[in-house]
Motif scaffolding. Structure first.
Motif, PDB file in Angstrom:
ATOM      1  N   ALA A  96       5.665   9.832  -1.068  1.00 46.28           N
ATOM      2  CA  ALA A  96       5.260  10.246  -2.420  1.00 46.28           C
ATOM      3  C   ALA A  96       6.450  10.691  -3.262  1.00 46.28           C
ATOM      4  O   ALA A  96       6.520  10.395  -4.466  1.00 46.28           O
ATOM      5  CB  ALA A  96       4.226  11.368  -2.330  1.00 46.28           C
ATOM      6  N   ALA A 143       1.518   3.396  -2.167  1.00 43.70           N
ATOM      7  CA  ALA A 143       0.922   4.552  -2.856  1.00 43.70           C
ATOM      8  C   ALA A 143       0.028   5.369  -1.940  1.00 43.70           C
ATOM      9  O   ALA A 143      -0.228   6.552  -2.208  1.00 43.70           O
ATOM     10  CB  ALA A 143       0.126   4.070  -4.067  1.00 43.70           C
ATOM     11  N   SER A 144      -0.451   4.760  -0.850  1.00 39.54           N
ATOM     12  CA  SER A 144      -1.329   5.487   0.074  1.00 39.54           C
ATOM     13  C   SER A 144      -0.566   6.114   1.227  1.00 39.54           C
ATOM     14  O   SER A 144      -1.173   6.607   2.191  1.00 39.54           O
ATOM     15  CB  SER A 144      -2.410   4.545   0.615  1.00 39.54           C
ATOM     16  OG  SER A 144      -1.829   3.530   1.415  1.00 39.54           O
ATOM     17  N   HIS A 145       0.771   6.098   1.146  1.00 41.49           N
ATOM     18  CA  HIS A 145       1.607   6.701   2.185  1.00 41.49           C
ATOM     19  C   HIS A 145       2.177   8.022   1.657  1.00 41.49           C
ATOM     20  O   HIS A 145       3.179   8.034   0.943  1.00 41.49           O
ATOM     21  CB  HIS A 145       2.760   5.762   2.561  1.00 41.49           C
ATOM     22  CG  HIS A 145       2.344   4.605   3.408  1.00 41.49           C
ATOM     23  ND1 HIS A 145       2.657   4.502   4.754  1.00 41.49           N
ATOM     24  CD2 HIS A 145       1.618   3.501   3.108  1.00 41.49           C
ATOM     25  CE1 HIS A 145       2.150   3.377   5.236  1.00 41.49           C
ATOM     26  NE2 HIS A 145       1.517   2.756   4.253  1.00 41.49           N
ATOM     27  N   PRO A 146       1.558   9.155   2.004  1.00 37.55           N
ATOM     28  CA  PRO A 146       2.023  10.442   1.466  1.00 37.55           C
ATOM     29  C   PRO A 146       3.468  10.764   1.826  1.00 37.55           C
ATOM     30  O   PRO A 146       4.153  11.483   1.092  1.00 37.55           O
ATOM     31  CB  PRO A 146       1.052  11.462   2.082  1.00 37.55           C
ATOM     32  CG  PRO A 146       0.417  10.761   3.238  1.00 37.55           C
ATOM     33  CD  PRO A 146       0.393   9.316   2.889  1.00 37.55           C
ATOM     34  N   GLU A 147       3.944  10.222   2.942  1.00 34.63           N
ATOM     35  CA  GLU A 147       5.322  10.521   3.349  1.00 34.63           C
ATOM     36  C   GLU A 147       6.357   9.961   2.375  1.00 34.63           C
ATOM     37  O   GLU A 147       7.519  10.381   2.387  1.00 34.63           O
ATOM     38  CB  GLU A 147       5.584   9.982   4.767  1.00 34.63           C
ATOM     39  CG  GLU A 147       5.586   8.466   4.909  1.00 34.63           C
ATOM     40  CD  GLU A 147       4.221   7.851   5.184  1.00 34.63           C
ATOM     41  OE1 GLU A 147       4.170   6.750   5.780  1.00 34.63           O
ATOM     42  OE2 GLU A 147       3.196   8.463   4.796  1.00 34.63           O
ATOM     43  N   ASP A 191       0.824  -1.223   0.000  1.00 37.25           N
ATOM     44  CA  ASP A 191       0.000   0.000   0.000  1.00 37.25           C
ATOM     45  C   ASP A 191       0.852   1.265   0.000  1.00 37.25           C
ATOM     46  O   ASP A 191       0.412   2.320   0.457  1.00 37.25           O
ATOM     47  CB  ASP A 191      -0.954  -0.007   1.192  1.00 37.25           C
ATOM     48  CG  ASP A 191      -0.234  -0.058   2.539  1.00 37.25           C
ATOM     49  OD1 ASP A 191       1.028  -0.041   2.561  1.00 37.25           O
ATOM     50  OD2 ASP A 191      -0.909  -0.121   3.579  1.00 37.25           O
ATOM     51  N   LYS A 220       8.617   8.148  -5.568  1.00 40.25           N
ATOM     52  CA  LYS A 220       8.120   7.513  -6.787  1.00 40.25           C
ATOM     53  C   LYS A 220       9.027   7.880  -7.952  1.00 40.25           C
ATOM     54  O   LYS A 220       9.422   9.046  -8.100  1.00 40.25           O
ATOM     55  CB  LYS A 220       6.688   7.968  -7.076  1.00 40.25           C
ATOM     56  CG  LYS A 220       6.024   7.225  -8.227  1.00 40.25           C
ATOM     57  CD  LYS A 220       4.569   7.655  -8.382  1.00 40.25           C
ATOM     58  CE  LYS A 220       3.866   6.836  -9.463  1.00 40.25           C
ATOM     59  NZ  LYS A 220       2.451   7.251  -9.638  1.00 40.25           N
ATOM     60  N   TRP A 241       7.588   2.653  -6.567  1.00 38.30           N
ATOM     61  CA  TRP A 241       8.467   2.833  -5.412  1.00 38.30           C
ATOM     62  C   TRP A 241       9.286   1.553  -5.270  1.00 38.30           C
ATOM     63  O   TRP A 241       8.716   0.440  -5.286  1.00 38.30           O
ATOM     64  CB  TRP A 241       7.650   3.058  -4.155  1.00 38.30           C
ATOM     65  CG  TRP A 241       6.895   4.354  -4.110  1.00 38.30           C
ATOM     66  CD1 TRP A 241       7.258   5.488  -3.453  1.00 38.30           C
ATOM     67  CD2 TRP A 241       5.619   4.647  -4.708  1.00 38.30           C
ATOM     68  NE1 TRP A 241       6.313   6.471  -3.609  1.00 38.30           N
ATOM     69  CE2 TRP A 241       5.289   5.980  -4.375  1.00 38.30           C
ATOM     70  CE3 TRP A 241       4.728   3.917  -5.499  1.00 38.30           C
ATOM     71  CZ2 TRP A 241       4.106   6.588  -4.789  1.00 38.30           C
ATOM     72  CZ3 TRP A 241       3.556   4.518  -5.929  1.00 38.30           C
ATOM     73  CH2 TRP A 241       3.253   5.838  -5.581  1.00 38.30           C
TER      74      TRP A 241
END
Length: 408
Positions: free
Chosen positions: A113, A107-111, A105, A116, A129
């Motif tokens: 971002a 992609a759902s971790h903004p820290e 998951d 990528k 990632w």
């Protein structure tokens, strides 16, 4: 101390090797009479085929998590299989792909971002990632997700990424708990890619195997790779475990039943880097098998090298959608006669562990009548020494039926 009675000695042996001694007579007597009392199994060593839990119980839970491996063991798996990649700080973790976008998951971790990126893995351009940009501590904040939309999604993100050491610890603990051998079957994943990053897998793997006390041919471990150079390096550096050469292809041409070859599934990436023009198909020839035998103990071929499939063509030469679901897949094909690969490999002294067996209807040839057990039975009868399954319970049930059929 008194020597154990024949009956108690037989029982002890049975508990250690239940598959090998399924023919035990009543314990007050002896184990099965003479050598002709059993129909010989067509495996290389005459023992029952192994069930290898492919990435754990990946048909039910997010793959390569501790929970998936635990469930597979509880369902009866003989062996659990992790793919090994490296973190930035050189720790071996269980993930099928260096690209964490595929099975976590992240992609759902903004820290994360900003991490990528687009890069090349074995010559293939990928965006996502990548584990080599993350420390183990950072990866431990991620959760595994199902990689198949048709499989349960409610567990996505709940289970964490595990290290190879944690998998070894699990196998040992469950073996002690259950009283049966639980083997592990690690793969050096994308070894050339990792070597080029300065994060080679092999020496770290050998260190962990030595630490586990498993560096021997009869230890509960099998080490596999698609790249011959990785296996040869492991052997040269003193690894004594069973080694397996994996053999891939890209797809099957449903019009002809022929296997197709397209990068990056056409050849081992180390062959590509070395300018070797051979395809994976060279490995399944008698000469190729003899070459493999010089550095490995077995082969792990895609199952289509043993039994391929072919569709029915319409008047225009196109594959018919025989089940009328608007899609063309394995369900619209029929199994073809088996090749001689198992016999050829056994003749070369190599065991055979094909991959991957799955339950979904779209992945079953029409002649299996929608029952995945029929596919397992077909391969067990051909003499495979083991197989990789996403659904341990189905593989075990089919093996039980097969052994009963063989008088075991």
């Amino acid at each position: 101390m008194r020597a154990p009675s024949p009956a108690s000695a037989a029982l002890a042996t049975f508990r250690r090797h239940p598959l090998h001694f399924a023919c035990l007579a009543t314990l007050g007597l002896s184990a099965c009479g003479g050598s002709d009392s059993l129909t010989p199994l067509p495996t290389l060593d005459g023992n029952a085929p192994l069930v290898v839990a492919h990435r754990g119980a990946s048909g039910y839970l997010p793959e390569e998590t501790l929970e998936a491996y635990t469930k597979a063991i509880d369902l009866g798996a003989d062996v659990i299989e992790p793919d090994l990649i490296s973190t930035k700080d050189g720790v071996l973790i269980a993930r099928h792909d260096p690209n964490l976008a595929y099975s976590t998951d992240v992609a759902s971790h903004p820290e994360f971002a900003a991490r990528k990126k687009t890069t090349q893995v074995d010559g293939e351009t990928q965006t996502g990632w990548f584990a080599s940009d993350f420390t183990l501590a950072e990866i431990k904040t991620l959760g595994g997700i199902s990689t198949d939309a048709e499989r349960p999604q409610q567990y996505n993100g709940l289970y964490k990424i595990v290290t190879f050491q944690e998998i070894i610890d699990l196998a040992k603990a469950k073996a002690k708990e259950t009283g049966r051998s639980i083997a592990v079957y690690p793969e050096t994943k994308n070894p050339t890619y990792h070597r080029d990053l300065g994060l080679p897998l092999e020496d770290t793997l050998i260190g962990l195997i030595n630490l586990a006390g498993w560096n021997s041919k009869d230890a509960p471990i099998y080490v596999q790779s698609f790249e011959p150079s990785s296996l040869k390096y492991l052997r040269a550096k003193g690894l004594k475990t069973k080694l397996i050469q994996l053999i891939d292809a890209d797809d099957v041409d449903f019009k002809t039943g022929a296997l197709t070859y397209a990068a990056p599934y056409d050849k081992p990436y180390d062959w590509f880097k070395a300018g070797d023009t051979r395809l994976f198909s060279a490995m399944v020839t008698p000469a190729g098998l003899a070459e493999i035998k010089t550095y490995a103990d077995g082969i792990g071929p895609w199952k289509r090298y043993i039994v391929t499939v072919k569709g029915t063509l319409d008047a225009s030469g196109n594959v018919k959608d025989i089940n009328g679901d608007g899609k063309i897949n394995d369900a619209d094909t029929t199994s073809q006669p088996a090749t001689t690969l198992i016999a050829d490999a056994h003749k070369a002294g190599l065991f055979v562990h094909p991959y991957t067996f799955r339950n979904e209807q779209r992945r079953l040839a029409s002649d299996y009548k929608g029952d995945p057990k029929n596919e397992y039975l077909a391969f067990y009868r051909l003499g495979v020494d083991g197989l990789f399954s996403d659904f341990t319970d189905t593989a075990i049930a089919a093996r039980t039926a097969y052994l009963k059929e063989m008088g075991r």
